[in-house]
Design an enzyme around this catalytic site. Sequence first.
Site, mmCIF file in Angstrom:
data_model
loop_
_atom_site.group_PDB
_atom_site.id
_atom_site.type_symbol
_atom_site.label_atom_id
_atom_site.label_comp_id
_atom_site.label_asym_id
_atom_site.label_seq_id
_atom_site.Cartn_x
_atom_site.Cartn_y
_atom_site.Cartn_z
ATOM 1 N N ASN A 117 -10.327 -2.889 2.126
ATOM 2 C CA ASN A 117 -9.993 -2.889 0.708
ATOM 3 C C ASN A 117 -11.236 -2.591 -0.117
ATOM 4 O O ASN A 117 -12.335 -2.434 0.428
ATOM 5 C CB ASN A 117 -9.412 -4.249 0.282
ATOM 6 C CG ASN A 117 -7.965 -4.446 0.690
ATOM 7 O OD1 ASN A 117 -7.178 -3.510 0.712
ATOM 8 N ND2 ASN A 117 -7.614 -5.671 1.025
ATOM 9 N N HIS A 162 0.820 -1.216 0.000
ATOM 10 C CA HIS A 162 0.000 0.000 0.000
ATOM 11 C C HIS A 162 0.856 1.269 0.000
ATOM 12 O O HIS A 162 0.484 2.296 0.572
ATOM 13 C CB HIS A 162 -0.957 0.020 1.200
ATOM 14 C CG HIS A 162 -1.959 -1.092 1.190
ATOM 15 N ND1 HIS A 162 -3.136 -1.009 0.482
ATOM 16 C CD2 HIS A 162 -1.960 -2.310 1.770
ATOM 17 C CE1 HIS A 162 -3.817 -2.132 0.641
ATOM 18 N NE2 HIS A 162 -3.122 -2.942 1.409
#
Length: 495
Positions: free
Chosen positions: A139, A66
């Site tokens: 997510n 990420h």
Amino acid sequence: MTEAYVSVQDEAKTTGPLTTESGAPVADNQNSETAGIGGPVLVQDQLLLEKLAHFNRERIPERVVHARGAGAYGTFTVTADVTKYTRAKFLAEIGKETEVFLRFSTVAGNLGAPDAVRDPRGFSLKFYTEEGNYDLVGNNTPVFFIKDAIKFPDFIHTQKRDPYTGSQEADNVWDFWGLSPEATHQVTWLFGDRGIPASYRHMNGYGSHTFQWSNEAGQAFWVKYHFKTDQGIENLTADEANKLAGEDPDSHQRDLREAIERGEFPTWTVQVQIMPVEDAANYRFNPFDLTKVWPHEDYPPIEFGKLELNRNPENIFAEVEQSIFSPAHFVPGIGPSPDKMLQGRLFAYADAHRYRVGINADHLPVNRPHATEARSYGRDGYLYDGRHGRSKNYEPNSFGGPVQTDRPLWQASAVSGVTGDHVAPSHAEDNDFVQAGNLYRLMSEAEKERLIANLAGFIAKVSRDDIAERAIDNFRKADEDYGKRLEAAVQALRG
């Protein structure tokens, strides 16, 4: 934005002479000091050394996963009464607003990677509540590739650069996925139409994990969060994404920032699925398996909130790059479940930020509580700001320091049996393929064609036949037609 941060911003905009970091006025910021005209630079030019030394240290280690992200501030507003399920104060009444910060991201790419790639998107939300910060780290997919955190480092190693070639290798990706059939459901999501969102504004978010809510009476429930985009789902084809990634690597970040600048504030309708605790043991799927969803016909989503993003960060490094999120940041009335991926993340996320940003990362304006005050006995460490003054650094003490509440944030869960490296319990309809097959059969013919083409294009790059065949066999186990069409498509590409 906190008052402390605003004051720093205001000070930066005041008129006055340029100074060094210590506040001394700068006489010349264009020419370094030398020994005579054309002579060597002097070590006594401390402005030069200060600027070069600071420049060398302007970056902190990027996130292992990420790393590529964008963020914005906004508000969460309660739209329905959920007090019979949770005692969390920020959910206590209809119309109540809570400040939030949301960071979007891709998973596998480095900090400089393009936005328009086939990858899950992080959806990490920080609620600045009056009982402390609550982080929901999710997510844009409701499931994940693996179900146990012990496999997470291995999985990510397959997505990152090979230690010999320095590139992502199809062999590594499909070798791991083929040997980990539990990934079949998420891989079907990833290579379907929603694998490349057109923007951060045009995708859903999910808590993905199962969490616990508990009410004032101590009654507990298992829950799953859904954030449904009000802008509508929009995706990119592989060809569209490849073109956009080359023309504008910052496409998603730019889209989010400019939409907020125009006053087109993106919103999401927030829903929750609620399962009574007593249902979990006999539910047809393991409710704590991150590779599975709870079908909506079993537990219909209940709308309870509205999320709006309405303010851009003033400084990307300070507020996006240094923002930290941990699923261990709970508030009263919300807690974890036995989900083995979540259990691992309770440690791993906070520990990653202790390494990456520092032990006092929680003191930074974007991370500190905004609606309350942190009162702990933690002291010192890198970049400690001395905020505790003369107060004692131990507990218990008789000097009026903060004391425990004697009330846990969440309800205890019953456990039994012996310790050991146990496989997760299997429920009546649990296997690694059933939900992947269900997802495939829900797709239109055009969606299936694109899914097959996306998968085949990647599997065809695999150098070993056994790795390709094992990967295809997992999709065949999900649905016979799925595997048959994929096998034919791969064979056509491999000649």
